[in-house]
Design a protein around this motif. Structure first.
Motif, PDB file in Angstrom:
ATOM      1  N   ASP A   1    -121.450  -0.476  26.006  1.00  0.00           N
ATOM      2  CA  ASP A   1    -121.853   0.065  24.692  1.00  0.00           C
ATOM      3  C   ASP A   1    -121.215  -0.716  23.536  1.00  0.00           C
ATOM      4  O   ASP A   1    -121.317  -0.320  22.388  1.00  0.00           O
ATOM      5  CB  ASP A   1    -121.503   1.557  24.599  1.00  0.00           C
ATOM      6  N   THR A   2    -120.533  -1.847  23.825  1.00  0.00           N
ATOM      7  CA  THR A   2    -119.911  -2.628  22.741  1.00  0.00           C
ATOM      8  C   THR A   2    -120.743  -3.864  22.370  1.00  0.00           C
ATOM      9  O   THR A   2    -120.319  -4.649  21.546  1.00  0.00           O
ATOM     10  CB  THR A   2    -118.482  -3.076  23.108  1.00  0.00           C
ATOM     11  N   PHE A   3    -121.879  -4.047  23.031  1.00  0.00           N
ATOM     12  CA  PHE A   3    -122.769  -5.128  22.595  1.00  0.00           C
ATOM     13  C   PHE A   3    -124.213  -4.688  22.743  1.00  0.00           C
ATOM     14  O   PHE A   3    -124.524  -3.842  23.571  1.00  0.00           O
ATOM     15  CB  PHE A   3    -122.518  -6.442  23.349  1.00  0.00           C
ATOM     16  N   HIS A   4    -125.060  -5.245  21.892  1.00  0.00           N
ATOM     17  CA  HIS A   4    -126.478  -4.915  22.036  1.00  0.00           C
ATOM     18  C   HIS A   4    -127.352  -6.113  21.691  1.00  0.00           C
ATOM     19  O   HIS A   4    -127.024  -6.915  20.814  1.00  0.00           O
ATOM     20  CB  HIS A   4    -126.854  -3.676  21.213  1.00  0.00           C
ATOM     21  N   GLU A   5    -128.442  -6.192  22.422  1.00  0.00           N
ATOM     22  CA  GLU A   5    -129.399  -7.279  22.238  1.00  0.00           C
ATOM     23  C   GLU A   5    -130.118  -7.130  20.924  1.00  0.00           C
ATOM     24  O   GLU A   5    -130.374  -6.007  20.473  1.00  0.00           O
ATOM     25  CB  GLU A   5    -130.464  -7.173  23.337  1.00  0.00           C
ATOM     26  N   MET A   6    -130.448  -8.232  20.305  1.00  0.00           N
ATOM     27  CA  MET A   6    -131.285  -8.127  19.116  1.00  0.00           C
ATOM     28  C   MET A   6    -132.297  -9.260  19.090  1.00  0.00           C
ATOM     29  O   MET A   6    -132.136 -10.256  19.791  1.00  0.00           O
ATOM     30  CB  MET A   6    -130.430  -8.097  17.868  1.00  0.00           C
ATOM     31  N   ASP A   7    -133.307  -9.077  18.285  1.00  0.00           N
ATOM     32  CA  ASP A   7    -134.344 -10.089  18.128  1.00  0.00           C
ATOM     33  C   ASP A   7    -133.719 -11.314  17.450  1.00  0.00           C
ATOM     34  O   ASP A   7    -133.193 -11.197  16.342  1.00  0.00           O
ATOM     35  CB  ASP A   7    -135.457  -9.456  17.263  1.00  0.00           C
ATOM     36  N   SER A   8    -133.777 -12.470  18.117  1.00  0.00           N
ATOM     37  CA  SER A   8    -133.108 -13.669  17.591  1.00  0.00           C
ATOM     38  C   SER A   8    -133.659 -14.107  16.242  1.00  0.00           C
ATOM     39  O   SER A   8    -132.998 -14.844  15.511  1.00  0.00           O
ATOM     40  CB  SER A   8    -133.261 -14.827  18.575  1.00  0.00           C
ATOM     41  N   SER A   9    -134.886 -13.697  15.911  1.00  0.00           N
ATOM     42  CA  SER A   9    -135.453 -14.141  14.634  1.00  0.00           C
ATOM     43  C   SER A   9    -135.213 -13.114  13.518  1.00  0.00           C
ATOM     44  O   SER A   9    -135.563 -13.354  12.365  1.00  0.00           O
ATOM     45  CB  SER A   9    -136.952 -14.408  14.790  1.00  0.00           C
ATOM     46  N   ALA A  10    -134.583 -11.983  13.844  1.00  0.00           N
ATOM     47  CA  ALA A  10    -134.351 -10.949  12.826  1.00  0.00           C
ATOM     48  C   ALA A  10    -133.037 -11.222  12.086  1.00  0.00           C
ATOM     49  O   ALA A  10    -132.121 -11.810  12.649  1.00  0.00           O
ATOM     50  CB  ALA A  10    -134.278  -9.580  13.499  1.00  0.00           C
ATOM     51  N   PRO A  11    -132.928 -10.788  10.797  1.00  0.00           N
ATOM     52  CA  PRO A  11    -131.656 -10.960  10.081  1.00  0.00           C
ATOM     53  C   PRO A  11    -130.545 -10.204  10.802  1.00  0.00           C
ATOM     54  O   PRO A  11    -130.767  -9.091  11.281  1.00  0.00           O
ATOM     55  CB  PRO A  11    -131.931 -10.343   8.704  1.00  0.00           C
ATOM     56  N   ALA A  12    -129.352 -10.824  10.871  1.00  0.00           N
ATOM     57  CA  ALA A  12    -128.278 -10.180  11.630  1.00  0.00           C
ATOM     58  C   ALA A  12    -126.954 -10.145  10.872  1.00  0.00           C
ATOM     59  O   ALA A  12    -126.150  -9.263  11.086  1.00  0.00           O
ATOM     60  CB  ALA A  12    -128.080 -10.895  12.956  1.00  0.00           C
ATOM     61  N   LEU A  13    -126.728 -11.101   9.967  1.00  0.00           N
ATOM     62  CA  LEU A  13    -125.434 -11.190   9.288  1.00  0.00           C
ATOM     63  C   LEU A  13    -125.569 -10.740   7.843  1.00  0.00           C
ATOM     64  O   LEU A  13    -126.605 -10.958   7.207  1.00  0.00           O
ATOM     65  CB  LEU A  13    -124.921 -12.635   9.315  1.00  0.00           C
ATOM     66  N   ARG A  14    -124.460 -10.175   7.313  1.00  0.00           N
ATOM     67  CA  ARG A  14    -124.499  -9.759   5.902  1.00  0.00           C
ATOM     68  C   ARG A  14    -124.123 -10.930   4.998  1.00  0.00           C
ATOM     69  O   ARG A  14    -123.442 -11.878   5.430  1.00  0.00           O
ATOM     70  CB  ARG A  14    -123.546  -8.594   5.714  1.00  0.00           C
ATOM     71  N   VAL A  15    -124.531 -10.841   3.730  1.00  0.00           N
ATOM     72  CA  VAL A  15    -124.288 -11.928   2.782  1.00  0.00           C
ATOM     73  C   VAL A  15    -122.784 -12.176   2.617  1.00  0.00           C
ATOM     74  O   VAL A  15    -122.349 -13.309   2.422  1.00  0.00           O
ATOM     75  CB  VAL A  15    -124.952 -11.603   1.424  1.00  0.00           C
ATOM     76  N   GLY A  16    -121.977 -11.131   2.739  1.00  0.00           N
ATOM     77  CA  GLY A  16    -120.526 -11.284   2.572  1.00  0.00           C
ATOM     78  C   GLY A  16    -119.810 -11.842   3.789  1.00  0.00           C
ATOM     79  O   GLY A  16    -118.581 -11.919   3.817  1.00  0.00           O
ATOM     80  N   GLU A  17    -120.552 -12.257   4.784  1.00  0.00           N
ATOM     81  CA  GLU A  17    -119.984 -12.731   6.052  1.00  0.00           C
ATOM     82  C   GLU A  17    -119.160 -14.010   5.812  1.00  0.00           C
ATOM     83  O   GLU A  17    -119.657 -14.995   5.267  1.00  0.00           O
ATOM     84  CB  GLU A  17    -121.168 -12.958   6.988  1.00  0.00           C
ATOM     85  N   LEU A  18    -117.889 -13.991   6.226  1.00  0.00           N
ATOM     86  CA  LEU A  18    -116.991 -15.117   5.948  1.00  0.00           C
ATOM     87  C   LEU A  18    -117.280 -16.325   6.834  1.00  0.00           C
ATOM     88  O   LEU A  18    -116.884 -17.440   6.504  1.00  0.00           O
ATOM     89  CB  LEU A  18    -115.537 -14.668   6.096  1.00  0.00           C
ATOM     90  N   SER A  19    -117.961 -16.121   7.951  1.00  0.00           N
ATOM     91  CA  SER A  19    -118.326 -17.277   8.776  1.00  0.00           C
ATOM     92  C   SER A  19    -119.305 -18.160   8.031  1.00  0.00           C
ATOM     93  O   SER A  19    -119.203 -19.394   8.059  1.00  0.00           O
ATOM     94  CB  SER A  19    -118.933 -16.818  10.092  1.00  0.00           C
ATOM     95  N   THR A  20    -120.252 -17.542   7.339  1.00  0.00           N
ATOM     96  CA  THR A  20    -121.251 -18.345   6.619  1.00  0.00           C
ATOM     97  C   THR A  20    -120.718 -18.782   5.258  1.00  0.00           C
ATOM     98  O   THR A  20    -121.011 -19.873   4.800  1.00  0.00           O
ATOM     99  CB  THR A  20    -122.555 -17.540   6.433  1.00  0.00           C
ATOM    100  N   GLN A  21    -119.896 -17.954   4.606  1.00  0.00           N
ATOM    101  CA  GLN A  21    -119.382 -18.325   3.280  1.00  0.00           C
ATOM    102  C   GLN A  21    -118.308 -19.393   3.339  1.00  0.00           C
ATOM    103  O   GLN A  21    -118.192 -20.224   2.450  1.00  0.00           O
ATOM    104  CB  GLN A  21    -118.795 -17.099   2.581  1.00  0.00           C
ATOM    105  N   ARG A  22    -117.472 -19.311   4.383  1.00  0.00           N
ATOM    106  CA  ARG A  22    -116.295 -20.197   4.416  1.00  0.00           C
ATOM    107  C   ARG A  22    -116.106 -20.922   5.748  1.00  0.00           C
ATOM    108  O   ARG A  22    -115.093 -21.613   5.917  1.00  0.00           O
ATOM    109  CB  ARG A  22    -115.034 -19.388   4.130  1.00  0.00           C
ATOM    110  N   GLY A  23    -117.002 -20.729   6.664  1.00  0.00           N
ATOM    111  CA  GLY A  23    -116.801 -21.313   7.997  1.00  0.00           C
ATOM    112  C   GLY A  23    -115.569 -20.729   8.662  1.00  0.00           C
ATOM    113  O   GLY A  23    -114.928 -21.370   9.491  1.00  0.00           O
TER     114      GLY A  23
END
Ligand code: PLP
Length: 295
Positions: free
Chosen positions: A23-45
């Motif tokens: 119950d700690t992971f779930h599948e999602m559609d790979s083409s659907a949005p998944a990350l929030r705009v404030g996500e530090l991986s995308t903002q700062r690597g």
């Protein structure tokens, strides 16, 4: 059984007593949005990752990859991943993807959303590129200055050398520079002229019959494929060693390889514009061995 395949993971602490992680992971559609705009991986690597190969349904070197992810987390002061949870997520993903062919399975741990409560994590599997041509023909390589002297990792730990962070913009720029100079790939050197690693691979040389790779001192990654290659070579009775390698030694080596999890072993066939001796028979044998691994 489909690709691409994506699993969002809710990381649990390393010392959690939990044993069932379904119950700690779930599948999602790979083409659907998944990350929030404030996500530090995308903002700062600001995050870490691993990529392992799944060959004919067998995930390769799971434990060394999880252990390196945990080491990267410690260097980056991220919550250390729970190995059982990541093992479970990888096992689940592998059960849901095609059981034939070569697949690249990437797993990421990000610092999460800015001011958010927890890290973000996910796993993504996609068909591997076809590397049969470079495995057979080798790569032309240039050497490039990485801009740091030997010993920098110990003197400046905040550079996060030795962690596999998401900040690969420099690594990708080095590959573009190689292409601009008519080559395929790069070997990074310290400013004082010692061999480090490729932007996405480890470097292994044969010098006077001995197989040598730069010691993973903290400035470079300890490659999982390089470790498998050393296992293979030891089993053949060859001598293997970790030590500093100066540029002159690289130039005079009997043979050299770039090795990594998904492309596997490729021979260096040209170095800084000069033809370089390759041992293609060994490269072929090594890749057959690497592809046949079942764990
Ligand atoms: N060094 C760097 C910078 C890498 O990015 C990689 C792999 O992506 C490697 C070395 C080789 O590591 P591995 O053999 O575990 O894939």
């Amino acid at each position: 059984m489909r690709l691409p395949f994506t699993l969002l993971i809710d990381p649990v602490p390393a010392d959690s007593l939990q044993h069932d992680f379904a119950d700690t992971f779930h599948e999602m559609d790979s083409s659907a949005p998944a990350l929030r705009v404030g996500e530090l991986s995308t903002q700062r690597g600001d995050g870490i990752f691993e990529t392992l190969a799944v060959v004919n349904g067998h995930p390769q070197e799971v434990e060394p990859h999880i252990s390196r992810l945990r080491n990267s987390a410690r260097i980056c002061e991220l919550p250390v991943p729970n190995p059982e949870q990541w093992r479970a997520a990888i096992t689940y993903a592998v059960s849901r993807i095609p059981q034939r062919g070569e697949i690249a399975l990437k797993f990421v741990l990000s610092r999460g959303v800015e001011h958010g409560p927890a890290p973000t994590a996910w796993l993504h599997a996609a068909a591997a590129a076809d590397f049969s041509v470079v495995r057979a023909n080798g790569v032309r390589v240039i050497t490039l200055d990485r801009g740091y002297p030997r010993g920098v990792a110990e003197r400046a730990p905040w550079l996060l050398m030795g962690a596999k962070t998401l900040s690969y913009a420099v690594n990708m720029a080095a590959i573009r520079e190689a292409h601009r100079r008519g080559a395929d790939d790069t070997i990074f050197l310290t400013t004082d002229g010692y061999v480090m690693e490729g932007p996405t691979s480890s470097v292994v040389l044969r010098i006077a019959g001995e197989y040598v790779t730069p010691a993973p001192s903290g400035a470079i990654l300890h490659g999982t494929t390089q470790q498998s290659m050393f296992d293979y070579l030891r089993a053949q009775g060859a001598s293997v060693t970790y030590r500093d390698v100066a540029l002159d030694e690289l130039r005079q080596a009997d043979a050299a390889w770039l090795v990594s999890s998904v492309r596997l072993a490729v021979s260096v066939v040209a170095l800084d514009g000069e033809a370089f001796a390759a041992d293609q028979a060994l490269t072929d044998a090594l890749n057959a061995y690497l592809l046949a691994r079942t764990a």
